[in-house]
Design a protein around this motif. Sequence first.
Motif, PDB file in Angstrom:
ATOM      1  N   ASP A 132       0.861  -1.183   0.000  1.00  0.00           N
ATOM      2  CA  ASP A 132       0.000   0.000   0.000  1.00  0.00           C
ATOM      3  C   ASP A 132       0.898   1.233   0.000  1.00  0.00           C
ATOM      4  N   PRO A 133       0.343   2.415  -0.214  1.00  0.00           N
ATOM      5  CA  PRO A 133       1.186   3.602  -0.415  1.00  0.00           C
ATOM      6  C   PRO A 133       2.139   3.912   0.727  1.00  0.00           C
ATOM      7  N   ASP A 134       1.786   3.563   1.969  1.00  0.00           N
ATOM      8  CA  ASP A 134       2.629   3.943   3.097  1.00  0.00           C
ATOM      9  C   ASP A 134       3.365   2.770   3.731  1.00  0.00           C
ATOM     10  N   THR A 135       3.150   1.554   3.233  1.00  0.00           N
ATOM     11  CA  THR A 135       3.727   0.366   3.870  1.00  0.00           C
ATOM     12  C   THR A 135       4.424  -0.500   2.830  1.00  0.00           C
ATOM     13  N   VAL A 136       5.632  -0.905   3.154  1.00  0.00           N
ATOM     14  CA  VAL A 136       6.356  -1.863   2.315  1.00  0.00           C
ATOM     15  C   VAL A 136       6.383  -3.194   3.063  1.00  0.00           C
ATOM     16  N   TYR A 137       5.716  -4.208   2.524  1.00  0.00           N
ATOM     17  CA  TYR A 137       5.749  -5.538   3.114  1.00  0.00           C
ATOM     18  C   TYR A 137       6.906  -6.325   2.513  1.00  0.00           C
ATOM     19  N   TYR A 138       7.589  -7.044   3.356  1.00  0.00           N
ATOM     20  CA  TYR A 138       8.811  -7.740   2.953  1.00  0.00           C
ATOM     21  C   TYR A 138       8.504  -8.749   1.850  1.00  0.00           C
ATOM     22  N   PHE A 150      11.987   5.943   1.954  1.00  0.00           N
ATOM     23  CA  PHE A 150      12.251   6.765   3.139  1.00  0.00           C
ATOM     24  C   PHE A 150      11.650   8.147   2.882  1.00  0.00           C
ATOM     25  N   GLN A 151      10.412   8.341   3.291  1.00  0.00           N
ATOM     26  CA  GLN A 151       9.659   9.521   2.874  1.00  0.00           C
ATOM     27  C   GLN A 151       9.448  10.543   3.980  1.00  0.00           C
ATOM     28  N   ALA A 152       9.822  10.229   5.211  1.00  0.00           N
ATOM     29  CA  ALA A 152       9.627  11.192   6.298  1.00  0.00           C
ATOM     30  C   ALA A 152      10.695  12.277   6.243  1.00  0.00           C
ATOM     31  N   LYS A 153      10.383  13.418   6.792  1.00  0.00           N
ATOM     32  CA  LYS A 153      11.344  14.510   6.871  1.00  0.00           C
ATOM     33  C   LYS A 153      12.293  14.253   8.038  1.00  0.00           C
ATOM     34  N   PRO A 154      13.603  14.336   7.798  1.00  0.00           N
ATOM     35  CA  PRO A 154      14.563  14.104   8.892  1.00  0.00           C
ATOM     36  C   PRO A 154      14.328  15.081  10.031  1.00  0.00           C
ATOM     37  N   PRO A 155      14.409  14.615  11.264  1.00  0.00           N
ATOM     38  CA  PRO A 155      14.211  15.517  12.405  1.00  0.00           C
ATOM     39  C   PRO A 155      15.416  16.435  12.593  1.00  0.00           C
ATOM     40  N   GLN A 156      15.216  17.529  13.260  1.00  0.00           N
ATOM     41  CA  GLN A 156      16.309  18.433  13.570  1.00  0.00           C
ATOM     42  C   GLN A 156      17.065  17.949  14.804  1.00  0.00           C
ATOM     43  N   ASN A 157      18.329  18.342  14.872  1.00  0.00           N
ATOM     44  CA  ASN A 157      19.172  18.040  16.027  1.00  0.00           C
ATOM     45  C   ASN A 157      19.255  16.542  16.330  1.00  0.00           C
ATOM     46  N   THR A 158      19.394  15.737  15.281  1.00  0.00           N
ATOM     47  CA  THR A 158      19.591  14.304  15.467  1.00  0.00           C
ATOM     48  C   THR A 158      21.028  13.941  15.142  1.00  0.00           C
ATOM     49  N   ARG A 159      21.563  12.971  15.860  1.00  0.00           N
ATOM     50  CA  ARG A 159      22.934  12.548  15.582  1.00  0.00           C
ATOM     51  C   ARG A 159      22.972  11.409  14.569  1.00  0.00           C
ATOM     52  N   ALA A 172      17.027   6.630   9.455  1.00  0.00           N
ATOM     53  CA  ALA A 172      16.266   5.786  10.387  1.00  0.00           C
ATOM     54  C   ALA A 172      15.193   5.031   9.617  1.00  0.00           C
ATOM     55  N   ILE A 173      15.045   3.774   9.965  1.00  0.00           N
ATOM     56  CA  ILE A 173      13.999   2.946   9.372  1.00  0.00           C
ATOM     57  C   ILE A 173      13.144   2.401  10.507  1.00  0.00           C
ATOM     58  N   PHE A 174      11.852   2.264  10.285  1.00  0.00           N
ATOM     59  CA  PHE A 174      10.935   1.752  11.293  1.00  0.00           C
ATOM     60  C   PHE A 174      10.275   0.477  10.785  1.00  0.00           C
ATOM     61  N   PRO A 175      10.981  -0.659  10.928  1.00  0.00           N
ATOM     62  CA  PRO A 175      10.410  -1.946  10.528  1.00  0.00           C
ATOM     63  C   PRO A 175       9.791  -2.665  11.736  1.00  0.00           C
ATOM     64  N   SER A 176       8.894  -3.576  11.468  1.00  0.00           N
ATOM     65  CA  SER A 176       8.292  -4.368  12.529  1.00  0.00           C
ATOM     66  C   SER A 176       7.628  -5.592  11.913  1.00  0.00           C
ATOM     67  N   PHE A 177       7.002  -6.405  12.771  1.00  0.00           N
ATOM     68  CA  PHE A 177       6.236  -7.533  12.240  1.00  0.00           C
ATOM     69  C   PHE A 177       5.033  -7.811  13.129  1.00  0.00           C
ATOM     70  N   GLY A 178       4.030  -8.388  12.525  1.00  0.00           N
ATOM     71  CA  GLY A 178       2.810  -8.777  13.222  1.00  0.00           C
ATOM     72  C   GLY A 178       2.206  -9.968  12.510  1.00  0.00           C
ATOM     73  N   TYR A 179       1.003 -10.312  12.898  1.00  0.00           N
ATOM     74  CA  TYR A 179       0.347 -11.443  12.231  1.00  0.00           C
ATOM     75  C   TYR A 179      -1.167 -11.301  12.327  1.00  0.00           C
ATOM     76  N   MET A 216       7.798  -2.200   6.769  1.00  0.00           N
ATOM     77  CA  MET A 216       8.373  -0.931   7.198  1.00  0.00           C
ATOM     78  C   MET A 216       7.424   0.181   6.774  1.00  0.00           C
ATOM     79  N   ILE A 217       7.419   1.264   7.555  1.00  0.00           N
ATOM     80  CA  ILE A 217       6.516   2.383   7.316  1.00  0.00           C
ATOM     81  C   ILE A 217       7.282   3.498   6.608  1.00  0.00           C
ATOM     82  N   ARG A 218       6.846   3.833   5.415  1.00  0.00           N
ATOM     83  CA  ARG A 218       7.526   4.878   4.637  1.00  0.00           C
ATOM     84  C   ARG A 218       7.467   6.232   5.347  1.00  0.00           C
TER      85      ARG A 218
END
Length: 366
Positions: free
Chosen positions: A205-211, A222-231, A235-242, A263-265
């Motif tokens: 779907d447009p916002d989710t990439v399934y493995y 990677f579509q989010a705007k990078p945060p300010q003041n990050t070292r 960053a990627i936000f992957p997870s799993f469910g069922y 992962m969430i784009r």
Amino acid sequence: MKNRPEFSVILLLVSILFTSSTVFAQPEPIRLKTEKVLTGNWDYYIERVIDARPPGQVYANLWYKDVSGKMKSYPSDLSGGSKIALSNFMINGLPRNTEGRPLNIRILECIIRESNESTHVSGQLTLKVQFEFEKDWGTQPLTTYSMNLKYTRSINNLEYIEPALRKVLGNSLKYIHNWMKKEATTNILLAKGLKLSFRNYQEQDPDTVYYQKGRSLSFNDFQAKPPQNTRFQAAIFPSFGYDMQREFKGGLIQVQIVLKVYMIRSASWAFPMIKSTYSLNHEQRHFDLVKLISERFKLKLLSEKLNPDNYEGIINFEYLEFYREMNRLQQRYDQETNHGINKAKQDDWNRWIDSQLNARLIAGKD
């Protein structure tokens, strides 16, 4: 379990009124005969009968005419005690195939009450029982049966009572036999076992990439705007469910686990200046580690002895365990590679992840 209406039958049987003036002393207890109500070879049997009647309840109050001709009411029981007599009849009334599934009968009510109508006696025999499976975790009620049988008799004719009781008890056994035949293929409470299978969810779907095997990440994911003041540089936000899909078929609960590794784009980001093959590989390996954990989760469930009573709790418990393991593994990966800065460690992790994934996917036949 579905709520099933209690099965009730009301019969009115009128016996011939005897006009004999015979008198006698208080009768002996009723001797209940055992008999085979049904014959056959089925996959269940009556294992035990549980007497759940109120403590101290008198089984029967019967009327008779004593030697002086006076009408009297007296408490009566079955010969040997109603608890033992009823249990013997129920257990021996059906074929005892101990290789089948054991059923319990819980007697909720079994009582005879009579009233003196001057020239005759009116009585009612009431039976209420619950059929159930006894599980490791407790009792699983299946269905209940109740029957009221009304009768009339002459004052000193007690011979009708025992056959009437056998009829009522026998009807309860016929009822559970017919219920088991009718419900065997449709009632999940009667499942004999469980069959487990897996499927990987791969719809996008447009916002989710399934493995997907063969579908690598790109920086377009990677579509989010990078945060300010990050070292960090990315960053990627992957997870799993069922999801769990169930079907009762062929006497088995068919359980399919739909694994979702994603992962969430809109939650993943990267600075433009670090968009290189090397940095993308580091983020891809985060995604691969989640896939690896999902395969471990899958193989763990396949090794479990799941049955219709325990599978939901075990599946949920193991999911939470592997979810925690996923977070620990991701943290260890970033610590050892210093978020990809340590190229030697990154190479080690690349080789380890590839070997582990290949072994798991081959074992899991993905």
